[in-house]
Design an enzyme around this catalytic site. Structure first.
Site, PDB file in Angstrom:
ATOM      1  N   GLU A 146       0.826  -1.207   0.000  1.00 13.53           N
ATOM      2  CA  GLU A 146       0.000   0.000   0.000  1.00 13.53           C
ATOM      3  C   GLU A 146       0.860   1.257   0.000  1.00 13.53           C
ATOM      4  O   GLU A 146       1.996   1.252   0.483  1.00 13.53           O
ATOM      5  CB  GLU A 146      -0.874   0.046   1.258  1.00 13.53           C
ATOM      6  CG  GLU A 146      -1.860  -1.076   1.381  1.00 13.53           C
ATOM      7  CD  GLU A 146      -2.586  -1.033   2.731  1.00 13.53           C
ATOM      8  OE1 GLU A 146      -3.333  -1.969   3.008  1.00 13.53           O
ATOM      9  OE2 GLU A 146      -2.395  -0.072   3.509  1.00 13.53           O
ATOM     10  N   CYS A 163       2.784   8.511   1.825  1.00  7.49           N
ATOM     11  CA  CYS A 163       3.210   7.541   2.828  1.00  7.49           C
ATOM     12  C   CYS A 163       3.626   6.272   2.096  1.00  7.49           C
ATOM     13  O   CYS A 163       2.813   5.641   1.410  1.00  7.49           O
ATOM     14  CB  CYS A 163       2.080   7.265   3.819  1.00  7.49           C
ATOM     15  SG  CYS A 163       2.544   6.134   5.151  1.00  7.49           S
ATOM     16  N   CYS A 189       5.125  -7.089   8.149  1.00  3.27           N
ATOM     17  CA  CYS A 189       5.927  -6.494   9.215  1.00  3.27           C
ATOM     18  C   CYS A 189       6.060  -7.486  10.369  1.00  3.27           C
ATOM     19  O   CYS A 189       5.088  -8.151  10.730  1.00  3.27           O
ATOM     20  CB  CYS A 189       5.272  -5.201   9.713  1.00  3.27           C
ATOM     21  SG  CYS A 189       6.237  -4.316  10.958  1.00  3.27           S
ATOM     22  N   CYS A 226       3.235  -4.825  16.536  1.00  7.56           N
ATOM     23  CA  CYS A 226       2.603  -3.853  17.425  1.00  7.56           C
ATOM     24  C   CYS A 226       1.128  -4.222  17.584  1.00  7.56           C
ATOM     25  O   CYS A 226       0.432  -4.535  16.605  1.00  7.56           O
ATOM     26  CB  CYS A 226       2.756  -2.442  16.865  1.00  7.56           C
ATOM     27  SG  CYS A 226       4.489  -1.917  16.751  1.00  7.56           S
ATOM     28  N   CYS A 265      -1.772  -2.497  15.371  1.00  6.49           N
ATOM     29  CA  CYS A 265      -1.481  -2.128  13.982  1.00  6.49           C
ATOM     30  C   CYS A 265      -1.924  -3.207  12.998  1.00  6.49           C
ATOM     31  O   CYS A 265      -1.638  -4.391  13.190  1.00  6.49           O
ATOM     32  CB  CYS A 265       0.021  -1.880  13.831  1.00  6.49           C
ATOM     33  SG  CYS A 265       0.502  -1.339  12.179  1.00  6.49           S
ATOM     34  N   GLY A 313       5.691  -1.998   7.472  1.00  6.95           N
ATOM     35  CA  GLY A 313       7.081  -2.389   7.676  1.00  6.95           C
ATOM     36  C   GLY A 313       7.812  -1.461   8.629  1.00  6.95           C
ATOM     37  O   GLY A 313       7.360  -0.359   8.941  1.00  6.95           O
ATOM     38  N   GLU A 314       8.956  -1.924   9.094  1.00  4.05           N
ATOM     39  CA  GLU A 314       9.869  -1.147   9.933  1.00  4.05           C
ATOM     40  C   GLU A 314      11.039  -0.706   9.063  1.00  4.05           C
ATOM     41  O   GLU A 314      11.882  -1.522   8.676  1.00  4.05           O
ATOM     42  CB  GLU A 314      10.357  -1.997  11.118  1.00  4.05           C
ATOM     43  CG  GLU A 314      11.576  -1.490  11.846  1.00  4.05           C
ATOM     44  CD  GLU A 314      11.462  -0.045  12.325  1.00  4.05           C
ATOM     45  OE1 GLU A 314      12.336   0.766  11.965  1.00  4.05           O
ATOM     46  OE2 GLU A 314      10.505   0.269  13.069  1.00  4.05           O
ATOM     47  N   SER A 361       7.918   5.969  16.792  1.00  4.36           N
ATOM     48  CA  SER A 361       6.616   5.440  17.186  1.00  4.36           C
ATOM     49  C   SER A 361       6.713   5.036  18.657  1.00  4.36           C
ATOM     50  O   SER A 361       7.204   3.961  18.979  1.00  4.36           O
ATOM     51  CB  SER A 361       6.247   4.228  16.317  1.00  4.36           C
ATOM     52  OG  SER A 361       6.041   4.617  14.981  1.00  4.36           O
ATOM     53  N   CYS A 366      -2.685   1.814   8.217  1.00  4.45           N
ATOM     54  CA  CYS A 366      -1.643   1.103   7.483  1.00  4.45           C
ATOM     55  C   CYS A 366      -1.923  -0.395   7.492  1.00  4.45           C
ATOM     56  O   CYS A 366      -2.126  -0.987   8.537  1.00  4.45           O
ATOM     57  CB  CYS A 366      -0.272   1.361   8.117  1.00  4.45           C
ATOM     58  SG  CYS A 366       0.350   3.015   7.839  1.00  4.45           S
TER      59      CYS A 366
END
Length: 340
Positions: free
Chosen positions: A90, A103, A110, A114, A117, A157-158, A212, A329
């Site tokens: 996305e 974004c 990911c 979290c 999320c 993702g990170e 974050s 997200c």
């Protein structure tokens, strides 16, 4: 085939020299890609026919397939792209009074897990290449006819778990012969990989760093963000302090307000205490609910903000984008993948 969006100008120059072409030809092609938005080598009128044929044979200018596009009443556009290997990612275009912000996603899935999320509903499949991140910018720009002025690497993702490719992406879109997006218009968000924050502080580039955080103490952050067990809040604060001292750059703390979890006035006071003495501000984020997680948006946003301001902490409330579409997200991708 050589995927040209994956090349920095320096790498493209080396490639051209390796195939017997003059170095300046690489600069010409780079400018065609990013300043003139060329998707066909035959458009590149100032290079020879022989070189164009060579490029046609050995190189490709990727174009993402738009699998789905959602347009919000507030002008936000969410894209679901299909990659060459069939994976879905996305990107979200947001309208601001200061420009058009995209974004960008940095990984397929990911692993940070979290608790609130949607991105983590699908575990990491792989990292994206720099070219696949560049392609998100190019595809949205082509679809809308809009010049992207700001980029935030805050999608699925990170980013610091894909550090080298993310930094290569940043340098491609920042390059004056490329998209020339100013470094101060580029923000990278991390959930708190302190070792990578230290590495990032040595890059010598004026991009922005967002953390974050989403919790005012270790007890809550341990529940919300597993990364806190590797880098707790004291370790994270020391890493941020070192980053600020080395770069003289202000840091943004991202803080999603979850009803009854992290949104009380006591939590605001704890957050203020944590931030005291740091060149940083808080971006308070109203929560986009993900049914699978059970969290609800806070009804205490204004009171939380007012308490921070009373305690002399700079803060803003993020304007909500895409509330009437799959705004969070990872939501759209997760739906298409049958997870939600």
């Amino acid at each position: 085939m050589e995927h040209l969006y994956n090349y920095s100008l320096e790498e493209l120059t080396e490639y051209f020299q390796s195939i017997g072409e003059k170095a300046f030809r690489a600069k010409q092609v780079f400018q065609w890609l990013y300043q003139k938005n060329a998707y066909d080598f035959q458009e590149m009128s100032n290079i020879s026919k022989d070189l164009r044929e060579k490029l046609e044979k050995n190189c490709v200018i990727d174009q993402f397939e738009i699998k789905e596009k959602q347009v919000s009443s507030d002008g936000t556009i969410k894209y679901l792209f299909s990659l060459v290997d069939g994976n879905l990612i996305e990107a979200v275009l947001m309208q601001h009074d200061y420009g058009q912000s995209l974004c960008v996603t940095s990984q397929v899935g990911c692993n940070m897990q979290c608790a609130f999320c949607a991105s983590g509903l699908l575990k990491k499949q792989r990292n994206l290449t720099a070219g696949e991140m560049v392609n998100q910018v190019m595809a949205v720009s082509k679809d809308t006819g809009i010049r992207i002025s700001h980029v935030v690497v805050m999608g699925t993702g990170e980013p610091f778990d894909n550090y080298d490719e993310v930094m290569k992406f940043v340098r491609i879109i920042n390059h004056p012969h490329g998209l020339a997006i100013g470094a101060r218009h580029i923000t990278i968000s991390t959930c708190g990989l302190v070792n990578m924050i230290e590495r990032y502080s040595n890059e010598g580039i004026q991009t922005n760093l967002a953390i974050s955080l989403h919790a005012p103490n270790d007890e809550i952050r341990d529940q919300l963000m597993p990364v806190n067990k590797a880098f707790n809040m004291d370790v994270l604060r020391k890493g941020i302090q070192d980053y600020i001292e080395k770069t003289n750059r202000r840091v943004t703390f991202e803080y999603i307000l979850l009803d009854g979890v992290n949104d009380s006035l006591t939590h605001a006071r704890q957050l203020a205490h944590y931030m005291r003495g740091l060149n940083a501000y808080v971006n308070l984020i109203p929560y986009n609910s993900v049914d699978e997680h059970g969290f609800q948006p806070s009804t205490n946003v204004e009171a939380f903000k007012d308490e921070l301001l009373r305690l002399h902490i700079n803060c803003t409330v993020r304007k909500e984008h895409g509330r009437d579409i799959d705004g969070a997200c990872g939501q759209l991708r997760a739906k298409r993948s049958g997870v939600i």
